[in-house]
Design a protein around this motif. Structure first.
Motif, PDB file in Angstrom:
ATOM      1  N   THR A  99     101.436  14.933  49.913  1.00 45.06           N
ATOM      2  CA  THR A  99     100.017  14.594  49.756  1.00 45.06           C
ATOM      3  C   THR A  99      99.198  15.135  50.925  1.00 45.06           C
ATOM      4  OG1 THR A  99     100.539  12.473  50.765  1.00 45.06           O
ATOM      5  CG2 THR A  99     100.380  12.518  48.363  1.00 45.06           C
ATOM      6  N   GLU A 100      99.888  15.663  51.925  1.00 44.84           N
ATOM      7  CA  GLU A 100      99.208  16.290  53.059  1.00 44.84           C
ATOM      8  C   GLU A 100      99.757  17.699  53.224  1.00 44.84           C
ATOM      9  OE1 GLU A 100      99.530  14.131  56.656  1.00 44.84           O
ATOM     10  OE2 GLU A 100      98.627  12.332  55.783  1.00 44.84           O
ATOM     11  N   PRO A 101      98.954  18.598  53.837  1.00 42.03           N
ATOM     12  CA  PRO A 101      99.426  19.980  53.965  1.00 42.03           C
ATOM     13  C   PRO A 101     100.814  20.076  54.611  1.00 42.03           C
ATOM     14  CG  PRO A 101      97.114  19.824  54.528  1.00 42.03           C
ATOM     15  CD  PRO A 101      97.580  18.408  54.315  1.00 42.03           C
ATOM     16  N   TYR A 102     101.647  20.890  54.011  1.00 37.84           N
ATOM     17  CA  TYR A 102     103.013  21.067  54.514  1.00 37.84           C
ATOM     18  C   TYR A 102     102.999  21.767  55.856  1.00 37.84           C
ATOM     19  CZ  TYR A 102     105.133  19.929  49.966  1.00 37.84           C
ATOM     20  OH  TYR A 102     105.555  19.297  48.818  1.00 37.84           O
ATOM     21  N   ARG A 103     103.940  21.339  56.702  1.00 37.56           N
ATOM     22  CA  ARG A 103     104.131  22.012  57.988  1.00 37.56           C
ATOM     23  C   ARG A 103     105.460  22.758  57.952  1.00 37.56           C
ATOM     24  NH1 ARG A 103     101.902  17.661  62.239  1.00 37.56           N
ATOM     25  NH2 ARG A 103     102.758  19.186  63.667  1.00 37.56           N
ATOM     26  N   ASP A 117     108.715  20.805  57.490  1.00 35.76           N
ATOM     27  CA  ASP A 117     108.912  19.953  56.312  1.00 35.76           C
ATOM     28  C   ASP A 117     110.054  20.508  55.462  1.00 35.76           C
ATOM     29  OD1 ASP A 117     107.016  17.964  56.759  1.00 35.76           O
ATOM     30  OD2 ASP A 117     105.391  19.219  56.006  1.00 35.76           O
ATOM     31  N   GLN A 150      92.042  22.955  51.849  1.00 35.22           N
ATOM     32  CA  GLN A 150      92.768  22.871  50.591  1.00 35.22           C
ATOM     33  C   GLN A 150      91.788  22.670  49.442  1.00 35.22           C
ATOM     34  OE1 GLN A 150      94.860  19.189  51.853  1.00 35.22           O
ATOM     35  NE2 GLN A 150      94.062  18.299  49.955  1.00 35.22           N
ATOM     36  N   SER A 161      99.670  23.725  56.280  1.00 36.30           N
ATOM     37  CA  SER A 161      98.965  23.512  57.546  1.00 36.30           C
ATOM     38  C   SER A 161      99.165  24.714  58.461  1.00 36.30           C
ATOM     39  CB  SER A 161      99.525  22.256  58.235  1.00 36.30           C
ATOM     40  OG  SER A 161      99.143  22.256  59.594  1.00 36.30           O
TER      41      SER A 161
END
Ligand code: NAP
Length: 292
Positions: free
Chosen positions: A109-113, A116, A220, A261
């Protein structure tokens, strides 16, 4: 610095060749000049051109096609990269290779780093993940990009048509007044090829730690958001129909949420422009082409 560009006929390859040529010595090799599946040819190309950096833009990108022909996808996206990485290491060149958001399953639900967990859902995604791993046998930068757009502008004829990427096709339809169908539930970080090329040049020049970096348009958006923004920037009245991923029977699954991200790249001193800014610059070029 001498840069060898493989897959130099594709949208990113063309753009990189153009951007690097303004400042550096560039050897652009399209598929007809160098087939990545020919290991001996790869070794010979690096031996003959003696590049400082190899920019690998060659790829098998048919996401659905890869389900039917996994060997073809693996040959380029995985084993082609292995050949290139070995040859680059032998020639003491840095390898820049481009990965994809599709290595993630899209459940975030949040930008992938970069750290991850990956979980590829298709043959294409798996082949690209293997390519990332094979790149590691050279001094390397793996830059994960996604939803690339804008490269085909270089190739456009006087009427501005001949575009390949999803956003380029959306722009064509908007300009023609045709209906656009855009996902309301697929979230991406659209990446302008000019911005990815500029970041690549900055990266190889400044030389931060080797490894994996996300390199996408900042922010995004759903494809519906992107199409709406593009229509506004093009100054056209849009006819955009929102569709859901489930509405289409696609051969290979697409990750639902795949914003990435750029934080690691920013920490290395390279800021990626916001996707809205990139779409605005792209729309200016498209408007100029329509007026011609
Ligand atoms: N486009 C996207 O939205 C996207 C998203 C995520 C990641 N990426 C990655 O970003 C990189 C650049 O993508 P792109 O959009 O510029 O791709 P592209 O426009 O499809 O260009 C890929 C190029 O690779 C060439 N190629 C295919 N097989 C080859 C082989 N065996 N040997 C040498 N060249 C070969 C293709 O030639 P032919 O045209 O003759 O086949 C084409 O010119 C790729 O690594 C891609 O996987 C792209």
């Amino acid at each position: 610095m001498r840069a060898l560009v493989t897959g130099a006929g594709g949208q990113l390859g063309r753009t990189l060749a153009r951007v690097f040529a303004t400042e550096e010595d560039v050897v652009p090799l399209a598929r007809a000049d160098l087939d990545l599946t020919d290991e001996a040819a790869v070794r010979a190309a690096i031996g003959e051109t003696r590049p400082d950096v190899v920019l690998n833009c060659a790829a098998y990108n048919a996401v659905d096609g890869a389900e039917d022909d996994p060997v073809a996808a693996l040959a380029v996206n995985a084993f082609g990269v292995r050949s290139l990485a070995h040859a680059a290491a032998g020639g003491d060149a840095v390898l820049v290779h481009y990965g994809t958001d599709f290595v993630f399953d899209g459940s975030a639900t949040e930008p992938y780093r970069e750290d991850d967990a990956v979980n590829p859902q298709s043959v294409y995604a798996m082949s690209k993940l293997l390519g990332e791993w094979f790149a590691e046998s050279a001094r390397h930068y793996v830059l994960r990009v996604e939803s690339l757009f804008g490269g085909a502008v270089l190739e456009a004829g006087a009427d501005g048509r001949r575009f390949g990427s999803s956003l380029d096709r959306i722009a064509d339809a908007l300009i023609d007044g045709r209906e656009v169908r855009a996902f309301v539930d697929r979230v991406v970080s659209p990446s302008y090829v000019d911005d990815v090329a500029a970041a690549t040049l900055a990266l190889v020049r400044t030389g931060p730690a080797y490894g994996l970096y996300h390199c996408v348009g900042s922010g995004q958006a759903t494809w519906y958001d992107v199409a709406t923004e593009l229509a506004e920037r093009l100054g056209v009245e849009p006819d955009i129909r929102g569709i859901a991923l489930g509405d289409l029977k696609l051969r290979a699954p697409r990750p639902r949420f795949c914003a990435l991200s750029n934080r690691k790249l920013a920490a290395a001193g390279i800021e990626m422009p916001h996707w809205r800014d990139a779409v605005a610059r792209y729309a200016r070029i498209r408007r100029r082409m329509v007026r011609r």
